[in-house]
Design an enzyme around this catalytic site. Structure first.
Site, mmCIF file in Angstrom:
data_model
loop_
_atom_site.group_PDB
_atom_site.id
_atom_site.type_symbol
_atom_site.label_atom_id
_atom_site.label_comp_id
_atom_site.label_asym_id
_atom_site.label_seq_id
_atom_site.Cartn_x
_atom_site.Cartn_y
_atom_site.Cartn_z
ATOM 1 N N ALA A 30 29.211 45.859 47.737
ATOM 2 C CA ALA A 30 28.669 45.026 46.886
ATOM 3 C C ALA A 30 28.300 45.604 45.558
ATOM 4 C CB ALA A 30 27.490 44.111 47.342
ATOM 5 N N ASP A 48 40.275 52.454 47.245
ATOM 6 C CA ASP A 48 39.198 51.813 47.345
ATOM 7 C C ASP A 48 38.346 51.982 48.500
ATOM 8 O OD1 ASP A 48 37.073 49.954 46.942
ATOM 9 O OD2 ASP A 48 38.558 48.284 47.113
ATOM 10 N N ARG A 104 46.356 24.412 23.675
ATOM 11 C CA ARG A 104 47.254 24.354 22.536
ATOM 12 C C ARG A 104 46.103 23.797 21.408
ATOM 13 N NH1 ARG A 104 52.423 23.420 23.767
ATOM 14 N NH2 ARG A 104 52.752 23.114 21.351
#
Length: 554
Positions: free
Chosen positions: A138, A221, A346
């Site tokens: 965490a 990791d 847009r």
């Protein structure tokens, strides 16, 4: 040893670091924050023919096939296919609506913002590098691994994140519980053997990535809690000609840990189908199991970076001079644990039926109506999302919304409805559409007649080819890097109102699209595209704008 820090606010300044706002400190702590406080204290559509700047499907902005009536197979990109057994344990994404940041790259892969290529596949004279992450659960390690992978791949550095948890899930049979002592340092012999097998499988893929796929940066990791274990990794990597760079994520603020716990609970495969309270309880126990045996990085001979509280302070030790390591540090100075969404929309229609690039018309009456509907739709969506988060126990205040536009009148005037309601709007020249050069105003047939050789080259590579005096999508991707870095730095929601070519490139970054995909991405005016960040991958949601005709392209 170098220490960098800053107190500037990321929403108002291009500061590379983040400070927690007073609102976060003053609001009442949630139940999870109370639970965490003890740990903190211990630690283009067909039918358009004329090329002009504001069309969604022009020869330069991605709709060349439909205009020229050419066979789609002439430059249709390779389809992403589902991989039954990806060697890096991640399924290949099957569409551009799936984040491809975990896809294994081919040895010949070329990235959207890559400036050059080499025979070895490695750039910047940096060799092979393994970034070893260090930190308690965490603390944002997975977010860090995925974000670095996304950014380095965008630059053309062949990068892959190897999450040790993925290998654990593969090695434990479906329906079998993880051993109770799996996350303990003093585990039983059988559990130690299991962990060794998991680690060996992960490292085997790391070596395969370097040797077979010509990879350059592997990101390992895992918690990596002990000095002895880290020394073993450095020795083993050094024997294979791999440089080791450690990055430790240190966090002692409960609100940041709480945010990470929620993110992991939502996105981690470990907690699919779990009750939220039970998932949080289990995850907190994993943290407490690691704390007594955790050893922070202090080996003076190692090259390492310490990241405090998601970027409030950065400490460098034994940093090597080199372009790629410096780019990694530069990126970390801009990185924030992203909680806000990015919205793409847009601009409204202009007063000119067929505006050219050099013209800068105002919004038409229809365009102003669209701007009001866009405003109402997005604000109502954000309110409903905030209510849903509170229902699930997230009592954080509603995130701020910042609007970015280009400097063209249509985008600026489309954002004016938000400014009337007190939202900050910023004009950014980098968000201007691709320059058409000598092709401004030419139809598809006009291009064939005036630039036949250029048309043939464009068919082969619509992403990198540029018409005379024009920009390519690749040029646009390089130009947009400052915008990308600021997107990473700002923790709040961002609405980007821009030309479709710009939206395609930014979407391509956030969803790890290939150069084949980017020119073909669709952005209709009757929808808002929302990119939702999470620790493992980004998600896409399309928000319908009712009252706007479908397939509007002008």
């Amino acid at each position: 040893m170098i220490s960098l820090s800053s107190d500037s606010s990321p929403s108002t300044s291009p500061s590379p670091t983040v400070s927690i706002s007073s609102e976060d400190h003053d609001r009442p702590p949630s139940p999870m924050a109370n639970a965490l406080s003890s740990f903190a204290s211990s630690l283009s559509p067909p039918g358009l023919s004329t090329f002009h700047a504001d069309l969604a499907t022009s020869p330069i902005t991605g709709g060349f096939a439909s205009q020229m009536h050419l066979s789609p197979s002439a430059f249709t990109p390779p389809m992403r296919t589902q991989s039954v057994g990806s060697k890096y344990l991640r399924r290949q994404s099957s569409s551009v609506d799936e984040d491809a940041v975990h896809d294994a790259l081919s040895p010949t892969h070329v990235s959207p913002a890559q400036l050059y290529s080499t025979e070895s596949g490695r750039l910047f004279h940096a060799g092979k590098i393994c970034i070893v992450l260090v930190g308690l659960p965490a603390r944002g390690k997975t977010h860090l691994a995925v974000s670095l992978t996304r950014y380095l791949r965008w630059l053309g550095v062949k990068t892959h994140a190897f999450h040790l948890g993925d290998y654990r899930r593969v090695h434990i049979a479906p329906g079998t519980d993880v051993p109770d002592d799996y996350f303990l340092v003093n585990a039983s012999p059988s559990t130690v053997i299991l962990r060794q097998r998991v680690m060996a499988a992960c490292k085997a893929d790391v070596y395969r990535f370097f040797e077979e796929d010509r990879g350059q940066v592997a990101i390992y990791d895992a918690v990596n809690p002990t000095s002895a274990g880290r020394r073993v990794l450095v020795k083993e990597f050094s024997q294979r000609g791999i440089q080791t760079l450690f990055i430790e994520s240190i966090c002692d603020k409960p609100e940041i840990i709480e945010s990470n716990v929620r993110s992991v609970k939502i996105s981690s495969p470990d907690y699919i189908g779990w009750d939220e309270k039970e998932a949080i309880k289990h995850y907190l126990r994993r943290i407490s199991d690691k704390i007594p045996h955790y050893e922070t990085l202090d080996e003076p001979e190692f090259s390492y970076i310490k990241l405090y509280n998601a970027g409030e302070r950065i400490l460098l030790n034994n940093s090597r001079v080199g372009y790629l390591p410096n780019r990694i540090v530069f990126y970390l100075m801009n990185l924030h644990i992203k909680s806000g969404c990015v919205y793409f929309a847009r601009a409204g229609k202009s007063t000119e039926q067929m505006p050219r690039y050099k013209s800068d018309p105002h919004l038409s009456d229809e365009g102003r109506t669209y701007a009001r509907i866009l405003n109402d739709t997005l604000l109502e969506h954000r309110r409903s999302e905030h209510t849903a988060r509170r229902t699930h126990g997230d009592n954080s205040p509603e995130r701020e919304l910042i609007i970015w536009t280009s400097t063209r009148r249509r985008t600026v005037e489309t954002s004016a409805e938000f400014e009337k309601r007190g939202f900050l709007s910023r004009q950014r020249p980098q968000l201007s559409q691709m320059h058409p050069g000598s092709c401004d105003g030419l139809s598809g047939k006009g291009l064939e007649k005036q630039f036949p050789e250029e048309v043939e080259l464009h068919k082969k590579d619509p992403y990198r080819h540029r018409f005379p005096r024009a920009e390519s999508y690749h040029d646009l991707a390089v130009r947009l890097e400052p915008v990308i870095l600021e997107m990473e730095r700002i923790p709040n929601d961002i609405l980007i109102i821009a030309h479709v070519s710009v939206l395609r490139v930014l979407y391509g970054y956030l969803m790890a699209c290939s150069p084949f995909d980017i020119p073909e991405l669709d952005f209709e005016r009757n929808e808002i595209v929302e990119i939702i960040p999470s620790a493992y991958n980004n998600k896409v949601k399309r928000i319908k704008i009712y009252g706007v005709e479908e397939n509007e392209t002008l």
